[in-house]
Structures are given as structure tokens and as C-alpha cells.
Write an enzyme that holds these catalytic residues in place. Structure first.
Site, mmCIF file in Angstrom:
data_model
loop_
_atom_site.group_PDB
_atom_site.id
_atom_site.type_symbol
_atom_site.label_atom_id
_atom_site.label_comp_id
_atom_site.label_asym_id
_atom_site.label_seq_id
_atom_site.Cartn_x
_atom_site.Cartn_y
_atom_site.Cartn_z
ATOM 1 N N GLY A 134 -7.858 2.850 11.012
ATOM 2 C CA GLY A 134 -8.386 0.979 10.980
ATOM 3 C C GLY A 134 -8.103 1.557 9.105
ATOM 4 O O GLY A 134 -9.095 0.740 8.150
ATOM 5 N N THR A 135 -7.715 2.516 8.416
ATOM 6 C CA THR A 135 -7.523 1.927 7.040
ATOM 7 C C THR A 135 -7.614 0.690 6.262
ATOM 8 O O THR A 135 -7.828 -0.070 5.668
ATOM 9 C CB THR A 135 -6.881 3.267 6.334
ATOM 10 O OG1 THR A 135 -5.500 3.509 6.512
ATOM 11 C CG2 THR A 135 -7.696 4.401 5.983
ATOM 12 N N GLY A 136 -6.220 0.194 7.744
ATOM 13 C CA GLY A 136 -5.475 -0.372 6.480
ATOM 14 C C GLY A 136 -6.139 -2.438 6.550
ATOM 15 O O GLY A 136 -6.750 -2.848 6.017
ATOM 16 N N CYS A 137 -7.024 -2.075 8.268
ATOM 17 C CA CYS A 137 -7.479 -2.836 8.517
ATOM 18 C C CYS A 137 -8.947 -3.020 7.588
ATOM 19 O O CYS A 137 -9.399 -4.525 6.543
ATOM 20 C CB CYS A 137 -8.337 -3.193 9.393
ATOM 21 S SG CYS A 137 -7.183 -2.920 11.196
ATOM 22 N N LYS B 131 0.593 -1.113 -0.204
ATOM 23 C CA LYS B 131 0.167 -0.140 -0.008
ATOM 24 C C LYS B 131 1.092 1.019 -0.439
ATOM 25 O O LYS B 131 1.956 1.373 0.680
ATOM 26 C CB LYS B 131 -0.972 0.556 0.875
ATOM 27 C CG LYS B 131 -1.440 -1.282 0.854
ATOM 28 C CD LYS B 131 -2.520 -1.016 2.669
ATOM 29 C CE LYS B 131 -1.702 -1.477 3.594
ATOM 30 N NZ LYS B 131 -1.951 -2.028 5.049
ATOM 31 N N THR C 51 -7.619 8.758 9.315
ATOM 32 C CA THR C 51 -7.211 7.569 8.794
ATOM 33 C C THR C 51 -7.264 5.608 9.368
ATOM 34 O O THR C 51 -6.614 5.309 9.050
ATOM 35 C CB THR C 51 -5.980 7.916 7.785
ATOM 36 O OG1 THR C 51 -5.307 8.505 8.966
ATOM 37 C CG2 THR C 51 -6.087 8.869 6.439
HETATM 38 O O1 PXL Z 1 -4.937 -1.041 12.227
HETATM 39 C C1 PXL Z 1 -4.532 -1.802 12.885
HETATM 40 C C2 PXL Z 1 -5.312 -1.660 13.747
HETATM 41 C C3 PXL Z 1 -5.213 -3.703 14.613
HETATM 42 N N1 PXL Z 1 -5.239 -3.904 14.986
HETATM 43 C C4 PXL Z 1 -6.110 -3.160 15.687
HETATM 44 C C5 PXL Z 1 -5.828 -1.879 16.197
HETATM 45 C C6 PXL Z 1 -5.587 -1.330 14.749
HETATM 46 C C7 PXL Z 1 -4.982 -0.341 14.973
HETATM 47 O O2 PXL Z 1 -5.410 0.535 15.859
HETATM 48 O O3 PXL Z 1 -6.274 -1.382 16.633
HETATM 49 C C8 PXL Z 1 -7.038 -3.901 17.439
#
Ligand code: PXL
Length: 268
Positions: free
Chosen positions: A209-212, A175, A207
Site C-alpha cells: 500500500g505504499t503507492g496508494c 517514484k 510495503t
Molecule cells: O497498491 C496498489 C493497490 C491499489 N488498490 C487496491 C490494492 C492495491 C494493492 O494491493 O489492493 C485495491
């Protein structure tokens, strides 16, 4: 009618923007039945991570066993895994249960810098989980940790993607969001071809949580039987809408808008 099902193995974000909560919202929005194995509970809001409480490895393995024995997900996503002990246990379980379509989001740190993966777990991530990954979705800093190289140019990204593919992941989606500039370039490598995906950058602090969310959207589409390229393109449109139609809630880094993509397609 087939019901497509996906399992996320990840941490809980009490703030609802990342982790399990982001994954389940994304699965639902993309019409995939979502299931979860929670690895850790975080106390968290848009300002940062106030606490991290990992669950016992047995508790996590048992959740995966229960789901695998009965509900049989078509695809599995991993997020926050925390320790090497947990990574090893999860790999054993996924292999035993013959759950093959594994999408690995190699989560390392939260936006504010809180550690979601212990330093000692990086070796297990590289040597045990990546070899069974169907897709891995590192951002640039994560790709630097996985390869030990500094990534500056597009050619560096391609070299890093090649090195990560060599660790065993079938597809690498690197990414470009952590780069600066007005265009975000995401790179897909399948072992032979590179595909570059270009999108305009929305400059925003919301932004979280964008990766999740992006990896969850890939997982949902793969659960439906889509190709990795199709899945990545849909996921990109999903996250683009989720970032653009911001919610601006909380006083820190707000979450993305998980329903924006569906709302746009209803209007279109
Ligand atoms: O975005 C990565 C991530 C993954 N999992 C949990 C998170 C975060 C970012 O804050 O809290 C539980």
C-alpha cells in the site's frame, strides 16, 4: 474554518493496507475529509489477493455523481480502475462535474502480481485519463508500461517523465522505490524543471500500500491548496514515517503505519 475535502476513486482492500482504506486513513491523518467511490472489492490480506470483484460501471459513476453534486471535493485521487469502460466513464463524469485537481496513481498490479488493471485499459489510461491528470505518480515498472521504454539510469527516468508529461499529465512524480540501493530517488517533472528528492531506503518487506498512501498524501495536500512540490515533500515524509515505523502485522507483506507521521509531529 475551511474543511478540505478529497475523493478517492479506487478499489477496496479488505486487508486495510492499500486501496480505499489506505486513502481514507491518509486523508484523515492529514486533516482532510475523505470520501470514496469504490470501483472493485478485493478479498485480500498480507499474503496476496484472493479475489477481485469489480462493481458495475453505473454503480461507480453514481457514487461520483452523488459526491460531486453535493460535497465538492477539492482534489480527487484515482487508484484501481480495472477496465477501459470504467476509465472512460470516470473521465466523462469528472469533466462534467468540473473536478479538476485529479491525482492519478496508475495502479496496474498488486504486490503479489495480481492484475488490478486489465491490459486493454492501458490505452484508455494513457489517452483519456492522463490528459486530464494534474499529477500522475508512476513507479518505475508502471512508467515502463506507459512509455514502452526500459528504464535503467536516472537519465532514462527523466526521458520517461518527459514522455509521460507529453501524454498530458501536468506533473509527473516518478517514484524510485522499485529501484534497489540504499537511497531512493523520486523525480518530479512539471514540464520544464526536474526536481530530485533523495531519501534513505528502509529495507523491509512491509510495503503493502505504499503507492496508494503516497498518492493519497499528495492528494490531501493538494486539496489544501499546496503546490505540487510542497505536496510531494509532505507525502514523502508521510510515507517515509509510515514505512520506518512498521507495524509488522500479518505473515506476508504487511501494511505501512498510517499514523506514524502524525505521531512523530506530535512528539517533535
Ligand atoms: O497498491 C496498489 C493497490 C491499489 N488498490 C487496491 C490494492 C492495491 C494493492 O494491493 O489492493 C485495491
Amino acid at each position: 474554518m475551511t474543511i478540505y475535502k478529497a475523493l478517492t476513486i479506487a478499489g477496496s482492500d479488505s486487508g486495510g493496507g492499500a486501496g480505499i482504506q489506505a486513502d481514507l486513513k491518509t486523508f484523515q491523518e492529514l486533516d482532510v475529509y475523505g470520501m470514496s467511490a469504490i470501483t472493485a472489492v478485493t478479498a485480500q490480506n498480507t499474503l496476496g489477493v484472493q479475489g477481485v470483484y469489480p462493481l458495475e460501471v453505473d454503480a461507480i459513476v453514481e457514487q461520483i455523481k452523488s459526491v460531486a453534486a453535493d460535497l465538492r471535493p477539492h482534489a480527487i485521487k484515482t487508484g484501481m480502475l480495472f477496465s477501459s469502460q470504467l476509465i472512460r466513464a470516470i473521465c466523462t463524469e469528472l469533466k462534467n462535474a468540473r473536478l479538476l485537481k485529479i491525482i492519478v496513481d496508475p495502479v496496474m498490479v498488486a504486490k503479489g502480481g495480481a492484475s488490478l488493471l486489465q491490459e486493454e485499459a492501458i490505452v484508455a489510461l494513457k489517452n483519456e485519463l492522463l490528459p486530464i491528470a494534474y499529477v500522475v505518480t508512476p513507479n518505475i515498472p508502471e512508467a515502463e508500461v506507459l512509455t514502452g521504454m526500459k528504464i535503467e539510469t536516472l537519465d532514462d527516468r527523466k526521458e520517461a517523465a518527459t514522455l509521460i508529461h507529453r501524454l498530458g499529465a501536468k506533473h509527473v512524480v516518478m517514484k524510485g522505490g522499485h529501484d534497489t540501493g540504499d537511497v531512493v530517488i523520486d523525480l518530479l517533472f512539471d514540464g520544464s524543471d526536474f526536481t530530485e528528492l533523495y531519501h534513505p531506503r528502509k529495507h523491509t518487506k512491509h510495503t503493502h500500500g505504499t503507492g496508494c498512501t503516497f498518492a493519497a498524501a499528495i492528494t490531501a495536500e493538494i486539496a489544501k491548496g499546496k503546490s505540487v512540490l510542497e505536496a510531494v515533500k509532505t507525502a514523502k515524509a508521510f510515507i517515509q514515517a509510515a514505512i520506518e515505523d512498521e507495524l509488522a502485522i500479518g505473515s506476508g507483506h504487511g501494511p505501512t503505519n498510517h499514523s506514524a507521521y502524525r505521531k512523530r509531529s506530535v512528539i517533535a
